[in-house]
Every structure is written in structure tokens, then in C-alpha cells.
Motif scaffolding. Sequence first.
Motif, short mmCIF file in Angstrom:
data_model
loop_
_atom_site.label_atom_id
_atom_site.label_comp_id
_atom_site.label_asym_id
_atom_site.label_seq_id
_atom_site.Cartn_x
_atom_site.Cartn_y
_atom_site.Cartn_z
N TRP A 1 0.70 -1.36 -0.44
CA TRP A 1 0.05 -0.43 -0.29
C TRP A 1 0.84 1.32 0.31
CZ3 TRP A 1 -0.46 4.05 3.61
CH2 TRP A 1 0.56 3.54 4.55
N GLN A 2 2.49 1.07 0.95
CA GLN A 2 2.64 2.37 0.68
C GLN A 2 3.54 2.56 -0.62
OE1 GLN A 2 5.05 0.94 4.06
NE2 GLN A 2 3.75 2.83 5.46
N LEU A 3 4.07 1.36 -2.09
CA LEU A 3 4.43 1.49 -2.60
C LEU A 3 3.29 2.42 -3.75
CD1 LEU A 3 6.20 0.77 -4.76
CD2 LEU A 3 5.44 -1.04 -5.32
N ALA A 4 1.54 2.25 -3.63
CA ALA A 4 1.18 2.98 -4.42
C ALA A 4 0.69 4.09 -3.79
CB ALA A 4 -0.32 1.58 -3.94
N PRO B 1 -11.94 -4.92 -2.63
CA PRO B 1 -11.07 -6.20 -3.65
C PRO B 1 -9.97 -6.92 -3.09
CG PRO B 1 -10.80 -3.93 -5.12
CD PRO B 1 -12.04 -3.69 -3.86
N GLY B 2 -9.19 -5.99 -2.61
CA GLY B 2 -8.10 -6.44 -2.06
C GLY B 2 -6.70 -5.37 -2.29
N SER B 3 -5.97 -4.87 -1.30
CA SER B 3 -5.19 -3.75 -0.90
C SER B 3 -3.91 -3.96 -1.36
CB SER B 3 -4.33 -4.20 1.09
OG SER B 3 -4.44 -2.98 0.81
N PRO B 4 -3.69 -3.24 -2.39
CA PRO B 4 -4.28 -1.95 -2.05
C PRO B 4 -5.31 -1.28 -3.12
CG PRO B 4 -1.80 -1.47 -3.34
CD PRO B 4 -2.25 -3.21 -2.31
N LEU C 1 2.75 -9.10 -13.45
CA LEU C 1 2.27 -8.48 -12.38
C LEU C 1 2.75 -7.99 -10.99
CD1 LEU C 1 0.31 -11.98 -12.33
CD2 LEU C 1 -1.16 -10.43 -12.78
N ALA C 2 2.29 -6.44 -10.20
CA ALA C 2 2.71 -6.57 -9.57
C ALA C 2 2.11 -6.07 -8.26
CB ALA C 2 3.70 -4.92 -10.15
N GLY C 3 2.41 -5.46 -7.51
CA GLY C 3 1.43 -5.00 -6.17
C GLY C 3 0.62 -4.01 -5.85
N ALA C 4 0.90 -3.11 -7.06
CA ALA C 4 0.57 -1.90 -7.69
C ALA C 4 0.42 -1.54 -8.96
CB ALA C 4 1.13 -0.66 -6.84
N PRO C 5 0.02 -0.27 -9.55
CA PRO C 5 0.15 -0.20 -10.61
C PRO C 5 1.16 0.77 -10.62
CG PRO C 5 -2.31 0.37 -9.76
CD PRO C 5 -1.69 -0.48 -8.25
N THR C 6 1.49 1.11 -12.16
CA THR C 6 2.64 1.86 -12.18
C THR C 6 2.57 3.38 -12.26
OG1 THR C 6 1.85 2.15 -14.79
CG2 THR C 6 3.49 0.04 -14.03
#
Length: 102
Positions: free
Chosen positions: A14-17, A52-55, A85-90
Amino acid sequence: MDIELLYFAGCPNWQLAQERLSKALTVADRSDLVVNLYAVETDEEAQALRFPGSPTIRIDGHDPFPSAARTYGLTCRVYTTPDGLAGAPTVDQLVQALTHEP
């Protein structure tokens, strides 16, 4: 424009996002906008918020990266990016979301 970043504390992304969203606002010349952080703390809250999930990022109440799965809960979310696939959008994906007219 109303921007929300929904997350749960155990999410490692979430902090990366948040960082990428801040950069995207600068690139889109919208540094005047405030990102409202919203901590989702229970599964019941996740269900009620259709989380739907974090972030999860919402712009004017809309998720610009909708998930095919319609499940909600305290889970980590994965985004499809040009690099996989990544944990946050670019940052570029976020700029596009911020500047897209519905």
C-alpha cells in the motif's frame, strides 16, 4: 476529484501505491489533490466497502483497475502492468487513470 487509497495494515504494497499515486498526481499536474487514506480493518468492513484487496485506488468512487473476481476481503491485490503482475499500478497507469475522462 475525490481520490481514495484503501488498504489494510498488513499489506506490503500500500505504501508503494501511495508513493506512485503521489508521483502520478505530480506528473498529471494535479498536486493540488489530496489522497484520502482509508484503513480497512475487518472482513465485515471489507465486504461492506466492496474492497477487492489492498491496495485499492478509487477515483470519484470508481476503481480504474477493476478486478474480474468479485470477491472482497482483507487480501493483497495484484495488478497487471506492462512489466507483469505487481502489487501496485505503475505511475504511467495511474496518470492515465487520473487524466481519463469518463
